[in-house]
Write a protein that holds these residues in place. Structure first.
Motif, PDB file in Angstrom:
ATOM      1  N   PRO A  57       0.817  -1.226   0.000  1.00  0.00           N
ATOM      2  CA  PRO A  57       0.000   0.000   0.000  1.00  0.00           C
ATOM      3  C   PRO A  57       0.846   1.269   0.000  1.00  0.00           C
ATOM      4  O   PRO A  57       0.548   2.226  -0.706  1.00  0.00           O
ATOM      5  CB  PRO A  57      -0.792  -0.116   1.312  1.00  0.00           C
ATOM      6  N   GLU A  58       1.947   1.242   0.751  1.00  0.00           N
ATOM      7  CA  GLU A  58       2.837   2.403   0.761  1.00  0.00           C
ATOM      8  C   GLU A  58       3.368   2.686  -0.629  1.00  0.00           C
ATOM      9  O   GLU A  58       3.438   3.835  -1.072  1.00  0.00           O
ATOM     10  CB  GLU A  58       4.033   2.134   1.682  1.00  0.00           C
ATOM     11  N   LEU A  59       3.759   1.612  -1.327  1.00  0.00           N
ATOM     12  CA  LEU A  59       4.298   1.756  -2.681  1.00  0.00           C
ATOM     13  C   LEU A  59       3.246   2.304  -3.627  1.00  0.00           C
ATOM     14  O   LEU A  59       3.490   3.232  -4.387  1.00  0.00           O
ATOM     15  CB  LEU A  59       4.773   0.391  -3.208  1.00  0.00           C
ATOM     16  N   ALA A  60       2.037   1.716  -3.557  1.00  0.00           N
ATOM     17  CA  ALA A  60       0.992   2.092  -4.511  1.00  0.00           C
ATOM     18  C   ALA A  60       0.586   3.546  -4.320  1.00  0.00           C
ATOM     19  O   ALA A  60       0.325   4.260  -5.283  1.00  0.00           O
ATOM     20  CB  ALA A  60      -0.209   1.174  -4.355  1.00  0.00           C
ATOM     21  N   LEU A  61       0.538   4.003  -3.074  1.00  0.00           N
ATOM     22  CA  LEU A  61       0.089   5.363  -2.817  1.00  0.00           C
ATOM     23  C   LEU A  61       1.236   6.363  -2.899  1.00  0.00           C
ATOM     24  O   LEU A  61       1.015   7.566  -2.884  1.00  0.00           O
ATOM     25  CB  LEU A  61      -0.573   5.448  -1.442  1.00  0.00           C
ATOM     26  N   GLY A  62       2.470   5.872  -2.968  1.00  0.00           N
ATOM     27  CA  GLY A  62       3.590   6.788  -3.156  1.00  0.00           C
ATOM     28  C   GLY A  62       4.085   7.434  -1.880  1.00  0.00           C
ATOM     29  O   GLY A  62       4.508   8.584  -1.880  1.00  0.00           O
ATOM     30  N   LEU A  63       3.999   6.711  -0.758  1.00  0.00           N
ATOM     31  CA  LEU A  63       4.462   7.298   0.497  1.00  0.00           C
ATOM     32  C   LEU A  63       5.950   7.018   0.699  1.00  0.00           C
ATOM     33  O   LEU A  63       6.430   6.805   1.804  1.00  0.00           O
ATOM     34  CB  LEU A  63       3.672   6.715   1.676  1.00  0.00           C
ATOM     35  N   ILE A  64       6.692   6.984  -0.398  1.00  0.00           N
ATOM     36  CA  ILE A  64       8.076   6.532  -0.347  1.00  0.00           C
ATOM     37  C   ILE A  64       8.976   7.529  -1.058  1.00  0.00           C
ATOM     38  O   ILE A  64       8.501   8.488  -1.660  1.00  0.00           O
ATOM     39  CB  ILE A  64       8.211   5.171  -1.078  1.00  0.00           C
ATOM     40  N   SER A  65      10.263   7.254  -0.982  1.00  0.00           N
ATOM     41  CA  SER A  65      11.203   8.097  -1.689  1.00  0.00           C
ATOM     42  C   SER A  65      11.443   7.522  -3.082  1.00  0.00           C
ATOM     43  O   SER A  65      11.289   6.333  -3.310  1.00  0.00           O
ATOM     44  CB  SER A  65      12.507   8.142  -0.908  1.00  0.00           C
ATOM     45  N   GLY A  66      11.806   8.385  -4.014  1.00  0.00           N
ATOM     46  CA  GLY A  66      12.032   7.925  -5.378  1.00  0.00           C
ATOM     47  C   GLY A  66      12.153   9.108  -6.311  1.00  0.00           C
ATOM     48  O   GLY A  66      12.352  10.240  -5.863  1.00  0.00           O
ATOM     49  N   SER A  67      12.015   8.860  -7.599  1.00  0.00           N
ATOM     50  CA  SER A  67      12.043   9.965  -8.546  1.00  0.00           C
ATOM     51  C   SER A  67      10.775  10.794  -8.391  1.00  0.00           C
ATOM     52  O   SER A  67       9.764  10.318  -7.893  1.00  0.00           O
ATOM     53  CB  SER A  67      12.134   9.431  -9.975  1.00  0.00           C
TER      54      SER A  67
END
Lengths: 227, 335, 223
Positions: free
Chosen positions: B191-201
């Protein structure tokens, strides 16, 4: 008939001419190469020896004289003549009083771009690596070749611990490369950001080489200390 | 007489088609939610970055058109897409001068050198990114934490690095979910990945918004749905197989789908109208090759992320796919 | 109708009657081996990563070119037509080997940096091309001039590439830092890809200059 006789007379002369020209040019060229070789050989050998001496004095600071050793099949250290063609693996450096300052060991392994050949200094007193110098590398310029230039990285090798266990056969700790800034123990190497593979390669080369060489050097310590 | 000219033309007598500019403008609309999310997550730095790459791409396009005595093609919106996409694939704290250079390279080397819009062999934004990756490998893998409390009042020190100068490293390196998995085997929750609660480009983090943008374009019949479908299915299947073989070593297929730039790449990069194959079957093959490459590079490659190279390689072989898979011309018999 | 004929006689004229400087300048600029003829590209792309390497490589090639052109021209009536290529290669290989030893005797570091590309001068088509196309048909003096011009042109081109690549890729020129310490190196410029980028840039500049010149001449001719 006429054409036949013509071919008979011309063909040998053409081949002879070709042969003469090629042999003549070949002889002249061979002479030129031989002359250049003879003329440049002493200087080339001098320069190579100088480069080696420089590399050794980098990893053994304070070295004045040196002796070259090789390892034979039975894992014995043998002193070898400099002119000898056998692979030199070990150089022992002494100061002006003939005291052993340290050892320079050649080692190689696979880096990011190909073979990586290094010379590292080993202090049998402290049982530590005292520095290293890259002899041959194909690492990416500006990135992988930071292993030669980054002063932060070279700082790792001022006194990298490779002390032996009591049995004098195995190392207490294996040299490991950790992420930049995560070095906690004297046997760990701080990697370079952006040159992870190259800095790991150095760690692996040192780990492999010291595993074999450190016990060996320790066994022959008295032999090496004599000058 | 009425002041009206009679148009005489051959069939088909299409009344009104969708112009290139229409499609491109809609692609921009579809990209904007994910881009805005990037700005929301990473703050001012991300905003400056996206503006810089877009302006740089548009200016380069305009200048090059003027230079070659052509009419400026800025109004077809394609340069805006290139700039925006480039910005979305860069880390939010990427120095602006490098981002500007990336925009220039994208348009010149990625597009103009081949003859402009419609002639590019590769996705222009990815050409720019590949150049930046090769030129500044450290800056492009220095990530910035998401949702900092003061992100709307301050920006990263690296953002305003003077041109040609080395940026100060205030981010943290190699800590995106993909890198965390690759180097220390830590998986991030889906869920964190899908919603974008992470670091990245900047624009790749929120998979949900990217999918929504894609669905909008598919619904308006402005995007080839086969390509993203094929890529995502291949990644899911291949990674699922690997995960079944050894779940310790290989990540779960869902993690693979939602992490890194895969969504952005599959939906907006691989679907470049010019650089992808023409036939439906060709599209499936093209997507499958990209999907396979993504998994191979991510799992066995030296870098944690491989979407960029996978799409570029896919672009490179897409003319050959077209060559191999030719539809039968009507009336010419069966082979 | 008369335009192609005119340029043809003009070209022949320049070969037959033109002063020595013209033969030299032909190699340096008008028929520059790298930027105009685009031949012998392997070392151009491979060892132009620093200005020093590029210059050393250019000079080594120029030396081999000069010596082989001279010798081929001297021996042009001796070498039988049937075995001329093998004779040229023999001559070229000799001078390449000599250059190899000479560079080693000058600096081990430089020899290491240039690596296998010194030996590969043998197969540089620029050298064989000049031997076959020029030296075997012309007098010794003109062959020497031709070799000097082509060698200078090749060295100049390599230096152009090497300087740009070292400046951007390492922030220095001939190993001396040009930019402040905080300069961001463009790693790509040191990689093989950087060679292609830089070559493209220089070719673009060369062609743009040439076209501008042509346009100017055309503009003059019209009124």
């Amino acid at each position: 008939m006429q054409t036949m006789s013509q071919a008979d007379t011309t063909e040998p002369t053409i081949s002879l001419k070709m042969l003469k020209a090629m042999v003549g040019i070949g002889i002249v060229c061979a002479c030129l190469i031989a002359l250049t070789f003879e003329y440049t050989l002493p200087r080339i050998e001098n320069l190579k020896a100088e480069a080696l001496n420089k590399a050794i004095s980098i990893v053994i600071p304070g070295m004045v004289t040196k002796k070259t050793f090789g390892v034979d099949r039975n894992n014995n250290l043998l002193e070898v003549n400099n002119k000898d063609k056998s692979p030199h693996l070990l150089y022992a450096g002494y100061d002006e009083n003939g005291k052993l300052m340290g050892l320079a060991v050649e080692a190689s392994g696979i880096g990011f771009g190909g073979v990586l050949r290094i010379l590292y200094g080993y202090d049998p007193e402290k049982q530590a690596i005292t520095g290293f110098h890259v002899l041959e590398s194909k690492e990416t310029p500006g990135l992988g070749d930071k292993i030669e230039k980054s002063s932060d990285f070279l700082e790792n090798f001022r006194a990298l611990d490779v002390s032996l266990n009591e049995d004098n056969v195995t190392l207490k700790h294996k040299i490991t490369v950790v992420k930049n800034g995560a070095k906690k123990n004297p046997w760990e190497i701080d990697g370079i950001t952006g040159a992870t593979i190259s800095s790991r390669a150095i760690g692996n080369i040192l780990a492999d080489s010291t595993r074999q060489m450190a016990p060996l050097i320790n066994r022959h310590k008295s032999n090496l200390e004599k000058n | 007489m009425l002041n009206k000219t009679l148009n005489i033309s051959t069939s088909p007598h299409a009344v009104q088609g969708v112009s290139t500019a229409d499609i491109m403008r809609n692609v921009v609309w579809a990209l904007l939610p994910a881009a805005f999310f990037g700005v929301y997550a990473f703050g001012l730095s991300a905003l400056f970055l996206l503006i810089t790459t877009t302006v740089s791409a548009v200016l380069t396009e305009h200048f090059l058109c003027r230079f070659s005595n052509k009419e400026s093609t800025v109004s077809d919106w394609s340069a805006v897409i290139t700039g925006l996409l480039l910005g979305m694939t860069l880390p939010p704290n990427f120095p602006l001068w490098m981002a500007f250079l990336g925009g220039v390279i994208s348009i010149t080397l990625g597009k103009f050198i081949f003859g402009g819009l419609g002639c590019n062999v590769f996705n222009p934004a990815l050409v720019g990114r590949a150049f930046l990756q090769a030129a500044f490998p450290v800056a492009i893998t220095t990530w910035y934490p998401a949702f900092l409390p003061d992100r709307f009042s301050t920006y990263s020190v690296a953002t305003f690095t003077l041109p040609f100068m080395e940026p100060a490293l205030d981010g943290f390196t190699g800590a995106t979910p993909l890198a965390a998995f690759k180097f220390s085997h830590q998986a991030t929750a889906i869920p964190e990945l899908a919603l974008g609660l992470i670091s990245g480009s900047t624009g790749e983090t929120c998979a949900v918004l990217i999918i929504l943008g894609g669905l909008y374009l598919i619904a308006r019949n402005m995007m080839n749905w086969r390509i993203p479908a094929s890529i995502l299915l291949t990644v899911f299947a291949f990674c699922g197989l690997l995960n079944l073989i050894n779940s310790e070593l290989y990540p779960t297929p869902l993690f693979m789908l939602f992490s890194g730039g895969l969504m952005l790449g599959a939906v907006f990069m691989a679907t470049d109208l010019v650089a992808s194959p023409v036939t439906p079957l060709g599209n499936w093959v093209y997507g499958a090759i990209i999907g396979l490459l993504v998994v191979v590079i991510r799992i066995w490659g030296g870098l944690p992320e491989g979407v960029m190279y996978a799409v570029l390689l896919g672009n490179a072989i897409s003319p050959h796919i077209d060559n191999l898979i030719k539809p039968r011309v009507y009336g010419t018999g069966k082979r | 109708m008369s335009v192609p004929a005119k340029t043809k006689t003009g070209f022949l004229d320049s070969l037959e009657k033109s002063p020595a400087t013209d033969i030299f300048l032909k190699g340096l600029w008008r028929k520059n081996p790298t930027f105009v003829q685009v031949i012998g590209m392997c070392p151009v792309l491979a060892v132009s990563n620093t200005a020093e390497n590029a210059l050393a490589m250019g000079l080594a090639t120029a030396f081999v070119l000069l010596m082989s052109n001279t010798l081929v021209s001297i021996l042009r009536f001796v070498i039988p037509k049937q075995v001329r290529i093998s004779c040229y290669i023999l001559i070229i290989a000799t001078f390449v080997t000599m250059a190899d030893y000479a560079i080693q005797a000058m600096s081990v570091e430089l020899h290491k940096a240039l690596g296998a590309f010194i030996s590969l001068i043998v197969v540089n088509c620029l050298i064989l091309g000049r031997a076959e196309a020029f030296a075997s048909k012309n007098t010794v003096e003109t062959s020497v001039l031709d070799a000097l011009g082509m060698g200078a042109g090749f060295t100049f081109a390599l230096f152009c590439l090497g300087a740009v690549r070292e400046l951007l890729g390492n922030g220095s020129l001939f190993g001396i830092a040009v930019f402040p310490a905080s300069f961001q190196e463009w790693v790509v410029m040191m990689l093989p890809a950087g060679g292609f980028f830089t070559l493209a840039l220089w070719l673009f500049i060369f062609n743009a200059v040439k076209r501008a010149k042509q346009n100017k001449e055309r503009g003059k001719a019209l009124p």
